[in-house]
Motif scaffolding. Sequence first.
Motif, PDB file in Angstrom:
ATOM      1  N   GLY A 187       4.807 -13.798 -20.908  1.00 43.63           N
ATOM      2  CA  GLY A 187       6.009 -13.427 -20.858  1.00 43.63           C
ATOM      3  C   GLY A 187       6.221 -11.926 -20.594  1.00 43.63           C
ATOM      4  N   ALA A 188       5.046 -11.177 -20.321  1.00 38.80           N
ATOM      5  CA  ALA A 188       5.168  -9.730 -19.985  1.00 38.80           C
ATOM      6  C   ALA A 188       5.520  -9.415 -18.749  1.00 38.80           C
ATOM      7  CB  ALA A 188       3.744  -9.157 -20.145  1.00 38.80           C
ATOM      8  N   GLY A 189       5.194 -10.387 -17.452  1.00 39.54           N
ATOM      9  CA  GLY A 189       5.654  -9.948 -16.135  1.00 39.54           C
ATOM     10  C   GLY A 189       4.610  -9.565 -15.491  1.00 39.54           C
ATOM     11  N   PHE A 190       4.761  -9.283 -14.177  1.00 35.70           N
ATOM     12  CA  PHE A 190       3.564  -9.043 -13.100  1.00 35.70           C
ATOM     13  C   PHE A 190       3.815  -7.479 -12.928  1.00 35.70           C
ATOM     14  CE2 PHE A 190       4.589 -13.355 -12.659  1.00 35.70           C
ATOM     15  CZ  PHE A 190       3.425 -14.039 -12.531  1.00 35.70           C
ATOM     16  N   GLU A 191       2.859  -6.840 -12.796  1.00 34.29           N
ATOM     17  CA  GLU A 191       2.817  -5.377 -12.643  1.00 34.29           C
ATOM     18  C   GLU A 191       3.485  -4.778 -11.241  1.00 34.29           C
ATOM     19  OE1 GLU A 191      -0.958  -3.285 -14.749  1.00 34.29           O
ATOM     20  OE2 GLU A 191      -1.465  -5.442 -13.596  1.00 34.29           O
ATOM     21  N   VAL A 192       3.132  -5.785 -10.242  1.00 40.97           N
ATOM     22  CA  VAL A 192       3.733  -5.506  -8.830  1.00 40.97           C
ATOM     23  C   VAL A 192       4.325  -7.018  -8.286  1.00 40.97           C
ATOM     24  CG1 VAL A 192       3.377  -4.979  -6.280  1.00 40.97           C
ATOM     25  CG2 VAL A 192       2.325  -3.455  -8.249  1.00 40.97           C
ATOM     26  N   VAL A 193       5.628  -6.903  -7.903  1.00 45.49           N
ATOM     27  CA  VAL A 193       6.005  -8.142  -7.329  1.00 45.49           C
ATOM     28  C   VAL A 193       6.686  -7.959  -5.788  1.00 45.49           C
ATOM     29  CG1 VAL A 193       7.835  -9.644  -7.399  1.00 45.49           C
ATOM     30  CG2 VAL A 193       7.204  -8.799  -9.515  1.00 45.49           C
TER      31      VAL A 193
ATOM     32  N   ILE B  32       0.713  -1.319  -0.049  1.00 47.14           N
ATOM     33  CA  ILE B  32      -0.084   0.134  -0.067  1.00 47.14           C
ATOM     34  C   ILE B  32       0.870   1.146  -0.027  1.00 47.14           C
ATOM     35  CG2 ILE B  32      -1.916   1.172   1.293  1.00 47.14           C
ATOM     36  CD1 ILE B  32      -2.654  -1.683   0.200  1.00 47.14           C
ATOM     37  N   ASP B  33       1.782   1.345   1.005  1.00 45.35           N
ATOM     38  CA  ASP B  33       2.597   2.486   0.949  1.00 45.35           C
ATOM     39  C   ASP B  33       3.650   2.818   0.052  1.00 45.35           C
ATOM     40  OD1 ASP B  33       1.119   3.200   3.061  1.00 45.35           O
ATOM     41  OD2 ASP B  33       2.979   2.381   4.744  1.00 45.35           O
ATOM     42  N   ARG B  34       4.368   1.736  -0.356  1.00 44.94           N
ATOM     43  CA  ARG B  34       5.383   1.591  -1.595  1.00 44.94           C
ATOM     44  C   ARG B  34       4.548   1.299  -2.809  1.00 44.94           C
ATOM     45  NH1 ARG B  34       6.696   3.002   2.780  1.00 44.94           N
ATOM     46  NH2 ARG B  34       8.571   2.244   3.897  1.00 44.94           N
ATOM     47  N   ALA B  35       3.976   0.297  -3.055  1.00 42.47           N
ATOM     48  CA  ALA B  35       3.790  -0.179  -4.543  1.00 42.47           C
ATOM     49  C   ALA B  35       2.355   0.452  -4.931  1.00 42.47           C
ATOM     50  CB  ALA B  35       3.747  -1.550  -4.505  1.00 42.47           C
ATOM     51  N   GLN B  36       1.693   0.906  -4.016  1.00 42.89           N
ATOM     52  CA  GLN B  36       0.243   1.490  -4.034  1.00 42.89           C
ATOM     53  C   GLN B  36      -0.360   0.682  -5.119  1.00 42.89           C
ATOM     54  OE1 GLN B  36       0.848   5.855  -5.121  1.00 42.89           O
ATOM     55  NE2 GLN B  36       2.382   6.007  -3.261  1.00 42.89           N
ATOM     56  N   ILE B  37      -0.725  -0.449  -4.882  1.00 41.36           N
ATOM     57  CA  ILE B  37      -1.502  -1.408  -5.593  1.00 41.36           C
ATOM     58  C   ILE B  37      -2.801  -0.943  -5.982  1.00 41.36           C
ATOM     59  CG2 ILE B  37      -0.209  -3.401  -4.899  1.00 41.36           C
ATOM     60  CD1 ILE B  37      -2.543  -4.328  -3.348  1.00 41.36           C
ATOM     61  N   GLN B  38      -3.170  -1.311  -7.132  1.00 42.59           N
ATOM     62  CA  GLN B  38      -4.675  -0.782  -7.716  1.00 42.59           C
ATOM     63  C   GLN B  38      -5.500  -2.163  -8.007  1.00 42.59           C
ATOM     64  OE1 GLN B  38      -5.432   2.745  -7.641  1.00 42.59           O
ATOM     65  NE2 GLN B  38      -3.339   3.023  -6.877  1.00 42.59           N
ATOM     66  N   ARG B  39      -6.848  -1.916  -8.025  1.00 45.11           N
ATOM     67  CA  ARG B  39      -7.796  -2.746  -8.212  1.00 45.11           C
ATOM     68  C   ARG B  39      -7.196  -3.165  -9.672  1.00 45.11           C
ATOM     69  NH1 ARG B  39     -12.279  -4.899  -6.488  1.00 45.11           N
ATOM     70  NH2 ARG B  39     -12.266  -3.234  -4.647  1.00 45.11           N
ATOM     71  N   GLY B  40      -7.371  -4.642 -10.108  1.00 44.91           N
ATOM     72  CA  GLY B  40      -6.966  -5.301 -11.178  1.00 44.91           C
ATOM     73  C   GLY B  40      -5.654  -5.384 -11.733  1.00 44.91           C
ATOM     74  N   GLU B  41      -4.629  -4.781 -10.818  1.00 47.03           N
ATOM     75  CA  GLU B  41      -3.374  -5.116 -11.152  1.00 47.03           C
ATOM     76  C   GLU B  41      -2.919  -6.424 -10.681  1.00 47.03           C
ATOM     77  OE1 GLU B  41      -0.734  -1.195 -10.698  1.00 47.03           O
ATOM     78  OE2 GLU B  41      -1.363  -2.142  -8.875  1.00 47.03           O
ATOM     79  N   SER B  42      -2.152  -7.180 -11.547  1.00 39.65           N
ATOM     80  CA  SER B  42      -1.524  -8.333 -11.272  1.00 39.65           C
ATOM     81  C   SER B  42      -0.367  -8.211 -10.212  1.00 39.65           C
ATOM     82  CB  SER B  42      -0.843  -8.949 -12.601  1.00 39.65           C
ATOM     83  OG  SER B  42       0.183  -8.238 -13.213  1.00 39.65           O
TER      84      SER B  42
END
Length: 334
Positions: A214-220, A142-152
């Motif tokens: 092959g694209a990768g994940f939006e947040v790891v 939440i504080d660093r990556a600030q994930i959003q709905r629908g993100e991988s």
Amino acid sequence: MSPIQTMTAAVVEARDGPFVLQTLARPTPGPGQVLVRVEASGLNPLDLKIRAEQAAHARNPLPAVLGMDVAGEVEALAADVRGFATGDRVYGLIGGVGGLQGSQAQYVAVDADLLARRPTSLDARGAAALPLAAITAWEGLIDRAQIQRGESVLVQGGAGGVGHLAVQIALAKGAKVYATALGEEDQAYLHGLGAIAIDGARPVEDYVAEHTGGAGFEVVYDTGGGALLDASFRAVKRFGHVVSCLGWGAHGLAPLSFKQATYSGVFTLHPLLSGEGRGHFGEILTQVAALAESGALRPRLYDGRFGLDALDEAYQALASGRAHGKVVVDIAHP
């Protein structure tokens, strides 16, 4: 105010030494502090390193009362404390490091900013399992990556202490969550949470190809450091973000740089060690409690039971690596 003037505490006196039960003076809350009657103390892998004096970033001068996570009841509070009252059931990440008394005692005086009311959906054991791991997971996602709905979102080490809470927080925020784990039991656990479980022994390129084309994940979120963090750099999507709570080593940044991705680290202990920003702990735990109340978050608990008189056994269970779930110590009172 209770007439009790003393308390029982487990004290470790020497590096990797045994815990010795001692009768100590019961703390008196100073300005801004709450006196907590401890009901449960959660153990973390970092406690093993602190006891062994192997954590340069988390020193605690011995002899000491260890234990970072606490759940209990407000026994007394300083006159300047607002927001809490005697009898409130609370939990928090409160000490056991940097010279601060920990939770492996019947009472502890705590900076009120570090506490939150614990979720009524959890007993003291469940609440004591949360603070360090939940705050670490929250700060990363939440504080660093600030994930959003629908993100991988990929959680590396998703069945571990931080990982299983990161998975649940990401799911609660509407992300599509993937998580690596070793072993069928942990992978089945992740599937039960609602994540897409990945065998952590597979080459990173294989599961990136299978699950993202092959694209990768939006947040790891890396919870293991070392080779797992290197794998995370290869697993992230172009312009994505990698966050780690164990990014202590030296790593090649080329895979990250070529993707124009970003990285951030989490050092959860900073407010305890510096005194700076402690109020954010209470804020995070208030939101974590709300997730628990809604049924969106539950800690994974080890089913072994330990008291202060069996603290050595509790630490051995944690060190063995065979405890699937958080080891929690019950604190008895007369």
